[in-house]
Design a protein around this motif. Structure first.
Motif, PDB file in Angstrom:
ATOM      1  N   PHE A 111       6.893  58.658 -72.377  1.00  0.00           N
ATOM      2  CA  PHE A 111       7.765  57.837 -71.543  1.00  0.00           C
ATOM      3  C   PHE A 111       7.969  56.487 -72.212  1.00  0.00           C
ATOM      4  O   PHE A 111       7.009  55.844 -72.647  1.00  0.00           O
ATOM      5  CB  PHE A 111       7.142  57.666 -70.155  1.00  0.00           C
ATOM      6  CG  PHE A 111       6.962  58.967 -69.421  1.00  0.00           C
ATOM      7  CD1 PHE A 111       7.922  59.413 -68.525  1.00  0.00           C
ATOM      8  CD2 PHE A 111       5.844  59.760 -69.653  1.00  0.00           C
ATOM      9  CE1 PHE A 111       7.765  60.625 -67.864  1.00  0.00           C
ATOM     10  CE2 PHE A 111       5.677  60.973 -68.998  1.00  0.00           C
ATOM     11  CZ  PHE A 111       6.645  61.411 -68.103  1.00  0.00           C
ATOM     12  N   LEU A 112       9.226  56.058 -72.278  1.00  0.00           N
ATOM     13  CA  LEU A 112       9.564  54.824 -72.960  1.00  0.00           C
ATOM     14  C   LEU A 112      10.373  53.922 -72.040  1.00  0.00           C
ATOM     15  O   LEU A 112      11.167  54.391 -71.217  1.00  0.00           O
ATOM     16  CB  LEU A 112      10.371  55.118 -74.227  1.00  0.00           C
ATOM     17  CG  LEU A 112       9.587  55.835 -75.333  1.00  0.00           C
ATOM     18  CD1 LEU A 112      10.530  56.579 -76.252  1.00  0.00           C
ATOM     19  CD2 LEU A 112       8.764  54.838 -76.112  1.00  0.00           C
TER      20      LEU A 112
ATOM     21  N   GLY B  77      13.601  47.998 -68.868  1.00  0.00           N
ATOM     22  CA  GLY B  77      13.659  48.438 -67.478  1.00  0.00           C
ATOM     23  C   GLY B  77      14.258  49.815 -67.298  1.00  0.00           C
ATOM     24  O   GLY B  77      14.093  50.425 -66.230  1.00  0.00           O
ATOM     25  N   ARG B  78      14.918  50.330 -68.297  1.00  0.00           N
ATOM     26  CA  ARG B  78      15.457  51.683 -68.238  1.00  0.00           C
ATOM     27  C   ARG B  78      14.389  52.658 -68.707  1.00  0.00           C
ATOM     28  O   ARG B  78      13.837  52.517 -69.789  1.00  0.00           O
ATOM     29  CB  ARG B  78      16.685  51.794 -69.136  1.00  0.00           C
ATOM     30  CG  ARG B  78      17.321  53.180 -69.140  1.00  0.00           C
ATOM     31  CD  ARG B  78      18.351  53.295 -70.259  1.00  0.00           C
ATOM     32  NE  ARG B  78      19.068  54.552 -70.209  1.00  0.00           N
ATOM     33  CZ  ARG B  78      19.856  55.007 -71.184  1.00  0.00           C
ATOM     34  NH1 ARG B  78      20.022  54.277 -72.287  1.00  0.00           N
ATOM     35  NH2 ARG B  78      20.474  56.163 -71.075  1.00  0.00           N
ATOM     36  N   GLN B  79      14.066  53.658 -67.888  1.00  0.00           N
ATOM     37  CA  GLN B  79      13.029  54.624 -68.198  1.00  0.00           C
ATOM     38  C   GLN B  79      13.630  55.876 -68.831  1.00  0.00           C
ATOM     39  O   GLN B  79      14.603  56.440 -68.325  1.00  0.00           O
ATOM     40  CB  GLN B  79      12.258  55.012 -66.935  1.00  0.00           C
ATOM     41  CG  GLN B  79      11.510  53.856 -66.297  1.00  0.00           C
ATOM     42  CD  GLN B  79      10.379  53.364 -67.169  1.00  0.00           C
ATOM     43  OE1 GLN B  79       9.519  54.134 -67.590  1.00  0.00           O
ATOM     44  NE2 GLN B  79      10.377  52.079 -67.447  1.00  0.00           N
TER      45      GLN B  79
ATOM     46  N   ASP C 139       5.580  55.114 -80.920  1.00  0.00           N
ATOM     47  CA  ASP C 139       5.335  53.675 -81.016  1.00  0.00           C
ATOM     48  C   ASP C 139       6.269  53.015 -80.009  1.00  0.00           C
ATOM     49  O   ASP C 139       7.479  52.954 -80.224  1.00  0.00           O
ATOM     50  CB  ASP C 139       5.634  53.193 -82.434  1.00  0.00           C
ATOM     51  CG  ASP C 139       5.379  51.703 -82.613  1.00  0.00           C
ATOM     52  OD1 ASP C 139       5.368  50.968 -81.604  1.00  0.00           O
ATOM     53  OD2 ASP C 139       5.205  51.263 -83.764  1.00  0.00           O
ATOM     54  N   PRO C 140       5.740  52.521 -78.880  1.00  0.00           N
ATOM     55  CA  PRO C 140       6.624  51.989 -77.833  1.00  0.00           C
ATOM     56  C   PRO C 140       7.311  50.693 -78.230  1.00  0.00           C
ATOM     57  O   PRO C 140       8.332  50.330 -77.632  1.00  0.00           O
ATOM     58  CB  PRO C 140       5.667  51.772 -76.649  1.00  0.00           C
ATOM     59  CG  PRO C 140       4.318  51.583 -77.273  1.00  0.00           C
ATOM     60  CD  PRO C 140       4.315  52.460 -78.502  1.00  0.00           C
ATOM     61  N   LYS C 141       6.762  49.984 -79.221  1.00  0.00           N
ATOM     62  CA  LYS C 141       7.378  48.726 -79.659  1.00  0.00           C
ATOM     63  C   LYS C 141       8.533  48.987 -80.620  1.00  0.00           C
ATOM     64  O   LYS C 141       9.627  48.462 -80.443  1.00  0.00           O
ATOM     65  CB  LYS C 141       6.319  47.838 -80.323  1.00  0.00           C
ATOM     66  CG  LYS C 141       5.182  47.431 -79.393  1.00  0.00           C
ATOM     67  CD  LYS C 141       4.120  46.644 -80.152  1.00  0.00           C
ATOM     68  CE  LYS C 141       2.949  46.304 -79.240  1.00  0.00           C
ATOM     69  NZ  LYS C 141       1.866  45.596 -79.978  1.00  0.00           N
ATOM     70  N   ARG C 142       8.283  49.798 -81.635  1.00  0.00           N
ATOM     71  CA  ARG C 142       9.325  50.068 -82.635  1.00  0.00           C
ATOM     72  C   ARG C 142      10.225  51.227 -82.228  1.00  0.00           C
ATOM     73  O   ARG C 142      11.197  51.520 -82.923  1.00  0.00           O
ATOM     74  CB  ARG C 142       8.685  50.355 -83.988  1.00  0.00           C
ATOM     75  CG  ARG C 142       7.928  49.181 -84.572  1.00  0.00           C
ATOM     76  CD  ARG C 142       7.438  49.479 -85.976  1.00  0.00           C
ATOM     77  NE  ARG C 142       6.363  50.481 -86.001  1.00  0.00           N
ATOM     78  CZ  ARG C 142       5.863  51.003 -87.122  1.00  0.00           C
ATOM     79  NH1 ARG C 142       6.355  50.632 -88.302  1.00  0.00           N
ATOM     80  NH2 ARG C 142       4.881  51.895 -87.066  1.00  0.00           N
ATOM     81  N   LYS C 143       9.894  51.875 -81.123  1.00  0.00           N
ATOM     82  CA  LYS C 143      10.651  53.031 -80.631  1.00  0.00           C
ATOM     83  C   LYS C 143      10.758  54.101 -81.722  1.00  0.00           C
ATOM     84  O   LYS C 143      11.838  54.549 -82.103  1.00  0.00           O
ATOM     85  CB  LYS C 143      12.035  52.605 -80.138  1.00  0.00           C
ATOM     86  CG  LYS C 143      12.024  51.632 -78.966  1.00  0.00           C
ATOM     87  CD  LYS C 143      11.409  52.257 -77.726  1.00  0.00           C
ATOM     88  CE  LYS C 143      11.581  51.388 -76.486  1.00  0.00           C
ATOM     89  NZ  LYS C 143      10.788  50.131 -76.517  1.00  0.00           N
ATOM     90  N   LEU C 144       9.587  54.521 -82.185  1.00  0.00           N
ATOM     91  CA  LEU C 144       9.495  55.571 -83.181  1.00  0.00           C
ATOM     92  C   LEU C 144       8.721  56.738 -82.601  1.00  0.00           C
ATOM     93  O   LEU C 144       7.783  56.550 -81.820  1.00  0.00           O
ATOM     94  CB  LEU C 144       8.784  55.073 -84.442  1.00  0.00           C
ATOM     95  CG  LEU C 144       9.428  53.914 -85.195  1.00  0.00           C
ATOM     96  CD1 LEU C 144       8.517  53.460 -86.329  1.00  0.00           C
ATOM     97  CD2 LEU C 144      10.793  54.317 -85.740  1.00  0.00           C
ATOM     98  N   MET C 145       9.085  57.944 -83.001  1.00  0.00           N
ATOM     99  CA  MET C 145       8.405  59.161 -82.577  1.00  0.00           C
ATOM    100  C   MET C 145       7.915  59.882 -83.821  1.00  0.00           C
ATOM    101  O   MET C 145       8.608  59.935 -84.837  1.00  0.00           O
ATOM    102  CB  MET C 145       9.380  60.048 -81.792  1.00  0.00           C
ATOM    103  CG  MET C 145       8.757  61.160 -80.991  1.00  0.00           C
ATOM    104  SD  MET C 145      10.016  61.930 -79.923  1.00  0.00           S
ATOM    105  CE  MET C 145       8.988  62.923 -78.856  1.00  0.00           C
TER     106      MET C 145
ATOM    107  N   THR D 232      17.787  53.983 -80.092  1.00  0.00           N
ATOM    108  CA  THR D 232      18.941  54.334 -79.270  1.00  0.00           C
ATOM    109  C   THR D 232      18.684  55.731 -78.723  1.00  0.00           C
ATOM    110  O   THR D 232      18.853  56.728 -79.434  1.00  0.00           O
ATOM    111  CB  THR D 232      20.241  54.332 -80.096  1.00  0.00           C
ATOM    112  OG1 THR D 232      20.430  53.044 -80.691  1.00  0.00           O
ATOM    113  CG2 THR D 232      21.441  54.666 -79.220  1.00  0.00           C
ATOM    114  N   PRO D 233      18.233  55.835 -77.478  1.00  0.00           N
ATOM    115  CA  PRO D 233      17.772  57.141 -76.984  1.00  0.00           C
ATOM    116  C   PRO D 233      18.862  58.193 -76.947  1.00  0.00           C
ATOM    117  O   PRO D 233      18.558  59.388 -76.978  1.00  0.00           O
ATOM    118  CB  PRO D 233      17.235  56.831 -75.582  1.00  0.00           C
ATOM    119  CG  PRO D 233      17.870  55.535 -75.190  1.00  0.00           C
ATOM    120  CD  PRO D 233      18.065  54.771 -76.462  1.00  0.00           C
TER     121      PRO D 233
END
Length: 441
Positions: free
Chosen positions: A72-73, A77-79, A120-126, A153-154
């Motif tokens: 979950f990212l 505020g957008r989940q 990585d929730p900070k860098r938005k890496l999977m 960018t999800p």
């Protein structure tokens, strides 16, 4: 890892998203080296039926069929849920938590295995682990490695890089996802003959476009002095990395200065040269297979460990073990030998066999991943569904609720907000709400 229900076994190729058949995530008896059908072990005398108690099924995401793991990212505020599986990566908007909406995809059909995928929730890496059995390979000839995926960018997951790694069943974040520890599955024929499985290789992902894989593995000699299969790694709130696999669970400091109970003195811990902390083998009376799948350590001396094992029938399949780390802080787990074995003290165990809501005909009863909130532990048991346990008395885990659909293949549950999201390899994502007793805060 392993999986199944009364479905088909996993073929080594694993090139398609599963329809009705399901394969198991880990196969410890076969060192995760190939498929093993349990459907033939216990002939089904009647069709599976649904069994639910103390839980509401509030939603289902069938287009996530083949799901293995999710994270979950938060995007200001957008989940968003980032889901990995045999399809690759899919992202879902959680504006309505009971009705996730597909918004993005990185298609990788035949991907395996991405179990317990971390972000990585900070860098938005999977970080996706590629098992050698992915894309039609096998443990001898298949390629293993790590995909780094940008999900900043999800709506558009993008592969940033790929690194070949000698291991590839699971990969875990170390030191705030600056490094990865990757382990499993069964060893290839090119690896040392006395190894029972693949240990851990370390990858530096501080530059995610250019991962650096260190050549020398770590977490060796874990099974009474024998190098063996490391299945997964979980990092606790103190920063201790717990490596689970054949031979038990052992914890390491990966940064900071700490006393080294094995080498003596005090030294600096690093991801490539961690400092032993505590842990060791699990008593065979609690976990006969010695194959420990994953773990969770709250504060204090307790550690929760899952055994994954598949035997004929259900009674001897993998269990949840709660053990004490007391007596293991002086390096005992690193000094254990077959002639002088060290084992953690078992505090309590729980098995799905014979429990209310269980299917006596199911061949897939092994414990798998779990999540804990307050004193409620929620755990997946493959074809036996999702179970909720009160662990306020760790010596006596007690089932308070369960959810088992007729076609379930539950792999991993996650508490998130008021709901529990279950990665079900057959059904996609089930969204549950606990109604039995007081839901955890």
């Amino acid at each position: 890892m392993s999986r199944r229900q009364g479905f088909l076994a996993f073929t080594i190729a694993a090139t398609m998203v599963l329809a009705a058949p399901v394969a198991l995530a880990c196969d410890p008896d076969h060192l995760h080296g190939g498929g093993h059908s349990h459907a033939a072990d216990t002939p089904r005398t009647s069709p599976p039926t649904r069994a639910v108690k103390g839980v509401d099924l509030v939603g289902n995401v069938p287009d996530a069929q083949g799901a293995i793991s999710m994270q979950f990212l938060d995007y200001s505020g957008r989940q968003v849920i980032a889901v990995s599986g045999e399809f690759g990566v899919r992202t879902y908007d959680l504006a309505d938590p009971a009705k996730p909406k597909l918004i993005g995809e990185l298609s990788m059909p035949g991907m395996w295995e991405t179990e317990d995928t971390e972000v990585d929730p900070k860098r938005k890496l999977m970080f996706l682990s590629r098992d050698p059995r992915a894309f039609g390979g096998n443990t001898n000839t298949g390629e293993s490695g790590i995909y780094v995926v940008d999900i900043s960018t999800p709506e558009k997951p993008v592969q940033l890089s790929y690194a070949k790694v000698p291991a590839g069943h699971t990969t875990s974040c170390i030191n705030d996802c600056q490094y990865l520890w990757t382990g499993g599955p069964a060893k290839s024929s090119s690896m040392p003959a006395d190894w029972g499985g693949r240990p851990i290789w370390v990858t530096d992902v501080r530059d995610p476009r250019n991962p650096k894989v260190f050549p020398d593995p770590i977490e060796l000699a874990r099974n009474d002095g024998k190098t063996d299969y490391v299945h997964d790694v979980q990092v606790d709130a103190q920063g201790v990395a717990w490596a689970s696999g054949r031979g038990g669970v052992r914890g390491y400091w990966t940064q900071g200065s700490h006393p080294d109970p094995v080498q003596g003195g005090t030294r600096e811990a690093t991801p490539t040269n961690p400092v032993p902390y505590a842990g060791g083998g699990i008593n065979e009376l609690a976990a006969k297979s010695k194959f420990m799948h994953n773990s969770y350590r709250p504060t204090g001396d307790l550690i929760y460990v899952t055994e994954e094992a598949f035997e004929s029938g259900c009674a001897s399949d993998g269990v949840l073990v709660i053990a004490s780390l007391a007596g293991s802080y002086e390096g005992q787990g690193w000094k254990s030998t077959p002639s002088d074995p060290f084992r953690l003290t078992t505090v309590g165990t729980w098995s799905v066999a014979g429990q209310d809501g269980s299917d006596p005909n199911s061949a897939d009863c092994s414990a798998h991943y779990f999540d804990v909130r307050d004193n409620i532990l929620v755990q997946s048991f493959y074809g036996q569904g999702t179970r909720f346990l009160d662990v306020s008395d760790p010596s006596n885990p007690t089932q308070i609720a369960y959810h088992r659909e007729a076609d379930t293949a539950a792999w991993q549950p996650y508490w998130h907000g008021d709901y529990i999201y279950v990665a079900d390899n057959n059904r996609g994502i089930d969204i549950l709400k606990l109604t039995a007793g007081r839901a955890p805060n």
